[in-house]
Structures are given as C-alpha cells and as structure tokens.
Scaffold this active site. Structure first.
Site, mmCIF file in Angstrom:
data_model
loop_
_atom_site.group_PDB
_atom_site.id
_atom_site.type_symbol
_atom_site.label_atom_id
_atom_site.label_comp_id
_atom_site.label_asym_id
_atom_site.label_seq_id
_atom_site.Cartn_x
_atom_site.Cartn_y
_atom_site.Cartn_z
ATOM 1 N N PRO A 134 30.271 36.690 50.179
ATOM 2 C CA PRO A 134 30.267 37.291 48.838
ATOM 3 C C PRO A 134 31.014 38.614 48.871
ATOM 4 C CG PRO A 134 28.145 37.595 49.942
ATOM 5 C CD PRO A 134 28.958 36.691 50.813
ATOM 6 N N ASP A 135 31.657 38.980 47.759
ATOM 7 C CA ASP A 135 32.301 40.296 47.671
ATOM 8 C C ASP A 135 31.256 41.275 47.117
ATOM 9 O OD1 ASP A 135 33.764 42.605 46.826
ATOM 10 O OD2 ASP A 135 35.588 41.411 47.075
ATOM 11 N N ILE A 136 30.731 42.088 47.997
ATOM 12 C CA ILE A 136 29.608 42.963 47.647
ATOM 13 C C ILE A 136 30.027 43.975 46.579
ATOM 14 C CG2 ILE A 136 27.933 44.630 48.578
ATOM 15 C CD1 ILE A 136 28.461 43.209 51.360
ATOM 16 N N LYS A 183 43.819 45.197 44.078
ATOM 17 C CA LYS A 183 42.389 45.056 44.396
ATOM 18 C C LYS A 183 41.541 45.888 43.450
ATOM 19 C CE LYS A 183 42.584 43.867 49.209
ATOM 20 N NZ LYS A 183 42.480 44.289 50.597
ATOM 21 N N ASN A 211 35.158 42.504 62.229
ATOM 22 C CA ASN A 211 36.372 43.253 61.892
ATOM 23 C C ASN A 211 36.436 44.490 62.768
ATOM 24 O OD1 ASN A 211 37.392 41.699 59.816
ATOM 25 N ND2 ASN A 211 36.204 42.741 58.244
ATOM 26 N N LYS A 238 38.780 44.074 41.174
ATOM 27 C CA LYS A 238 37.350 44.376 41.327
ATOM 28 C C LYS A 238 36.844 45.312 40.238
ATOM 29 C CE LYS A 238 37.816 43.783 46.343
ATOM 30 N NZ LYS A 238 37.030 43.530 47.549
ATOM 31 N N ASP A 259 35.476 38.570 55.842
ATOM 32 C CA ASP A 259 35.723 37.734 54.662
ATOM 33 C C ASP A 259 35.032 36.374 54.764
ATOM 34 O OD1 ASP A 259 37.313 39.555 53.243
ATOM 35 O OD2 ASP A 259 38.947 39.194 54.660
ATOM 36 N N PHE A 283 37.551 50.770 49.234
ATOM 37 C CA PHE A 283 38.520 51.152 50.260
ATOM 38 C C PHE A 283 39.424 49.955 50.515
ATOM 39 C CE2 PHE A 283 37.878 55.140 52.654
ATOM 40 C CZ PHE A 283 36.878 55.684 51.865
ATOM 41 N N LYS A 343 23.671 28.842 72.906
ATOM 42 C CA LYS A 343 25.038 29.186 73.304
ATOM 43 C C LYS A 343 25.902 27.928 73.410
ATOM 44 C CE LYS A 343 27.734 31.508 76.818
ATOM 45 N NZ LYS A 343 27.777 32.011 78.184
HETATM 46 O O1 C5P Z 1 38.335 43.167 51.990
HETATM 47 P P1 C5P Z 1 38.966 43.921 50.831
HETATM 48 O O2 C5P Z 1 40.295 44.472 51.183
HETATM 49 O O3 C5P Z 1 38.875 43.185 49.550
HETATM 50 O O4 C5P Z 1 38.026 45.212 50.690
HETATM 51 C C1 C5P Z 1 38.208 46.126 49.668
HETATM 52 C C2 C5P Z 1 36.890 46.743 49.314
HETATM 53 O O5 C5P Z 1 35.923 45.752 48.984
HETATM 54 C C3 C5P Z 1 36.228 47.579 50.381
HETATM 55 O O6 C5P Z 1 35.700 48.699 49.718
HETATM 56 C C4 C5P Z 1 35.124 46.715 50.950
HETATM 57 O O7 C5P Z 1 34.016 47.473 51.414
HETATM 58 C C5 C5P Z 1 34.733 45.866 49.757
HETATM 59 N N1 C5P Z 1 34.311 44.508 50.123
HETATM 60 C C6 C5P Z 1 33.014 44.112 49.901
HETATM 61 N N2 C5P Z 1 32.620 42.829 50.206
HETATM 62 C C7 C5P Z 1 33.507 41.960 50.745
HETATM 63 C C8 C5P Z 1 34.830 42.353 50.966
HETATM 64 C C9 C5P Z 1 35.207 43.638 50.652
HETATM 65 O O8 C5P Z 1 32.188 44.912 49.429
HETATM 66 N N3 C5P Z 1 33.101 40.731 51.028
#
Ligand code: C5P
Length: 403
Positions: A308-310, A340, A213, A344, A282, A326, A292
């Site tokens: 995973p969404d941390i 969001k 990203n 979350k 994502d 954020f 390679k």
């Molecule tokens: O990607 P997204 O817009 O959902 O991100 C919103 C928040 O979630 C951010 O704070 C980002 O650091 C966190 N996040 C995360 N793990 C992910 C995607 C997003 O911790 N896989």
C-alpha cells in the site's frame, strides 16, 4: 547527530555547582567555544572544591567568577550584569542543594543571586546520587522549578560516581549542548502534532531473508529532531535502523510496510502534519516461507504483491493532515518528484538524488510546492531538516490563514 556548528552563535552563562560531574563541564565549555559561542563561567565555592577555575578560564578565554564580593569589574554588579543580553543561563551540574536554593529563591552567593536576578531563560542539568534525586524533597523542588518556567535537562540513568546505579547522572556534555541548542531554536510548530515515517521497510522472504531498500534513516530522524526542536510533539514510525531514538520523540518500531501502515493509521487522527520520509519497499512477498528456504541449484521465483502507498492513503483521507513526501530519484529528479507530488496530492515534496543522499550525513534537497521549485544548498542532514521544517511551518500557517 545534531552538529553544534549548525547553531547560530550565542552568549551563554554556565553556572557550575558542587558535584563530581563538574569536571565534565570542561568538555561542555570546549564544545560551546568551538561552535563559536561566548561562555561566561560562574562557579560556586563547592564547585571550586572539585575543579579549578583556571581550567574554565583557559577554555572560555574569559574570567571565571565565583564571589559576590571581589568583583570590581562591573561596580560589583556581576550578579545582575552577567545575565543581561545573554541567550541562556545553564546550571550544570546542579546539585540537590542548589536546586533547593533555586526553588526557594535563596540568594547567598554569586550564582544563586544571578539566577534570581536573571533576565534570560534558565536551564538546569541535575546531577546527584539516585536516592537524592528520588527523594520527595528533590522531586517537589524540581516540579516547582518546572512550574516556574525553568527547563530541566535530564538527568540520565546509569552508573554513578558513588558506585550505585540509577537515575541522577548528569547528561553528557554533548547532550547538554544539543538540548540547549534545541531549546534556543524558534518554535514555529509549537502546539502541533507531527507524525513521520523513516528508515526502510523489511519484507520477509523467509525467517532469515528479506527484501529491503537502502536507507539509513538519518534524514527521517533528523526531520523528527528538527520538528521537535521547532516545538512539535513528534511521533516517529521507524523501520529497522541502527539509530538511537531522538530524545523527546515517541518512536514506534516496525518492520514491514503493512506494519508501518497500521502504525500510521492508529496515530494519524488528530495529527497536524504527516511527513513520509521512509523508503517503503514497493513490493512484499505474497507467501513468505515459515521456515528457511533450502539453497538449490535451480533458479527460483518469488511472487510479489504491491505494498500500500502509506503517504497517498493519508493524503486521501477526508480531512488530511498537511502531507509532505520525499522523492529519492536517480535521474530526472524534478520531473519525477513533481509528478509524484501531483499523483499523491501533496502540498510539498522533497526531492533528492538517491546516489547523493543514501547513507550520507549531508544532503542537497529541493522543495517542490504549489509556488514552484526551491533548491537548497548542500548541507548536513540536520541543517537540511531544519530548513525543511521552517518551510513546512510557513506553508502550514499560510494554509491555515487562507482557509
Ligand atoms: O516510493 P515513492 O518514490 O513513491 O515515495 C515517495 C514518497 O511516498 C515517500 O515520501 C515515501 O515515504 C512515500 N511512500 C509511502 N508508501 C509507499 C511508497 C512510498 O508512504 N508504499
């Protein structure tokens, strides 16, 4: 990264003792004066052997003092009056000899007397040869000063004026200015542990290619520094960036989202506040190639799996830390950010327009919490981060008291 212009104006006293680094203090005074601070300079006799008082008089626009005996100005009471109603007294460079005098409360010249009679915080930036610094006598003295509530700034390691290399160099003027500004910040997060993620993640396709990203890491690093300045113990889990680790912040370097998640999981227990600033990719490549991938004319496709969404997983823990997210969006900023936040289950979401923020040193953020929407003005990321940390601190403490 921290700009001095972001600090409120202060009244500072700079004590200069005898060391070659004394010449660098001309730059320090210039930085402070440019930031709007009032600076009184006091020099020891040894300092005058290295640099002239006229330089500091011109830069500070105020008389430079060095003697206990020739001051008619405050009825000869400079040694007391100079530390009254000032924000801090900073001794830079502080020689081994002067540190020894401070430790034992000796007061045989204007600066040492002023330090003993002071009514304000004392910060000391040592500068000396590495052997002098490592000498048990110096180390004992410094430990005693710390125990007495004196703040020690540095020293740094590197090449020394004597030609040797090691620990004992005075911090650079901008670093001293930054640390003094940080010291003088209010400490609403004192005693709290803050864990942050910052920067992008990098998901390998093969050993030379990756999906990532756009994120410079500047905002996350600014939030880490602001939390540290607010008194927190800060750990920063960082994806690849070109930035130096902020001082007094523990930085853990990771590349992939999976590594970021593992690093967070091993450190999240016992942390009070978790701030997810990272732009986590994502998706990751399901089966990255070990060698390679050779270029060919044929099109190719990659199988991707969701990462995973941390942040969501931290917020879903049984006794979660205070979680902040954020949301960088390109359109419908507030709607997407609020969605969001709810999805979350976060008490606070920071929203900004991706196109106005990525790679820039300033930002315009909007805070969304249970009380509503709080837009903040366009400002440097350092300043935005400080406002954010103040807001986090007030929500965190309000939550604590309503429990
Ligand atoms: O990607 P997204 O817009 O959902 O991100 C919103 C928040 O979630 C951010 O704070 C980002 O650091 C966190 N996040 C995360 N793990 C992910 C995607 C997003 O911790 N896989």
């Amino acid at each position: 990264m921290q700009t001095l212009a972001d600090s409120p104006t202060r009244h500072l006293v700079l004590g200069i003792t005898g060391g070659i680094a004394a010449y660098k203090c001309a730059e320090l005074v210039r930085l402070w004066v440019r930031a709007g601070h009032t600076v009184d300079v006091v020099m020891t006799e040894a300092a005058l052997a290295f640099v002239g008082a006229a330089t500091f008089q011109a830069l500070s626009g105020r008389p430079v003092r060095s003697s206990l005996w020739n001051s008619a100005e405050r009825n000869g009471m400079d040694h007391i009056a100079l530390s009254r109603n000032v924000d801090a007294l900073i001794v830079a460079p502080a020689s081994a000899d002067f540190i020894g005098k401070l430790t034992y409360g000796l007061a045989d010249d204007l600066l040492s007397t002023l330090c003993l009679a002071r009514d304000c915080p004392l910060l000391v930036a040592p500068a000396m040869n590495r052997q002098m610094w490592q000498n048990p006598a110096t180390q004992r003295n410094v430990a005693q000063l710390r125990a007495d509530g004196v703040t020690i700034l540095g020293p740094d390691s590197g090449e020394q004026a004597c030609g040797e290399t090691g620990e004992g160099r005075m911090l650079e003027p901008h670093e001293i200015a930054e640390r003094v500004a940080a010291y003088l910040q209010p400490k609403p997060l004192a005693g709290l542990r803050v864990l942050l993620t910052a920067g992008p993640t990098l998901e390998p396709i093969d050993p030379v290619r990756a999906i990532t990203n756009r994120s410079s890491g500047q905002m996350g690093y600014a939030v880490a520094a602001a939390a540290r300045d607010a008194g927190a113990e800060v750990t920063l889990i960082s994806g690849p960036t070109a930035l130096d680790a902020p001082w007094d912040v523990e930085r853990v370097n990771v590349e992939t989202a999976a590594q970021m998640q593992a690093a967070v999981e091993t450190r999240v227990t016992g942390c009070d506040i978790f701030i997810g600033v990272a732009a986590v990719a994502d998706y990751r490549v399901v089966a990255p190639s070990g060698s390679k991938i050779k270029k060919s004319e044929a099109s190719m496709s990659l199988e991707l799996a969701a990462n995973p969404d941390i942040l969501a997983s931290v917020a879903a823990r049984p006794n979660p830390p205070f979680c902040v997210g954020f949301a960088a969006e390109s359109e419908h900023l507030l709607e997407h950010a609020e969605l969001k936040r709810r999805r979350k289950t976060l008490p606070l979401m920071v929203a900004n327009l991706a196109q106005d923020s990525i790679g820039r040193s300033d930002s315009q953020i909007t805070l969304l919490d249970d009380h509503g929407v709080h837009p903040l003005p366009l400002a440097s990321k350092t300043q935005s981060a400080r406002w954010l940390v103040d807001h986090i601190a007030s929500l965190y403490h309000a939550r604590g008291s309503s429990r």
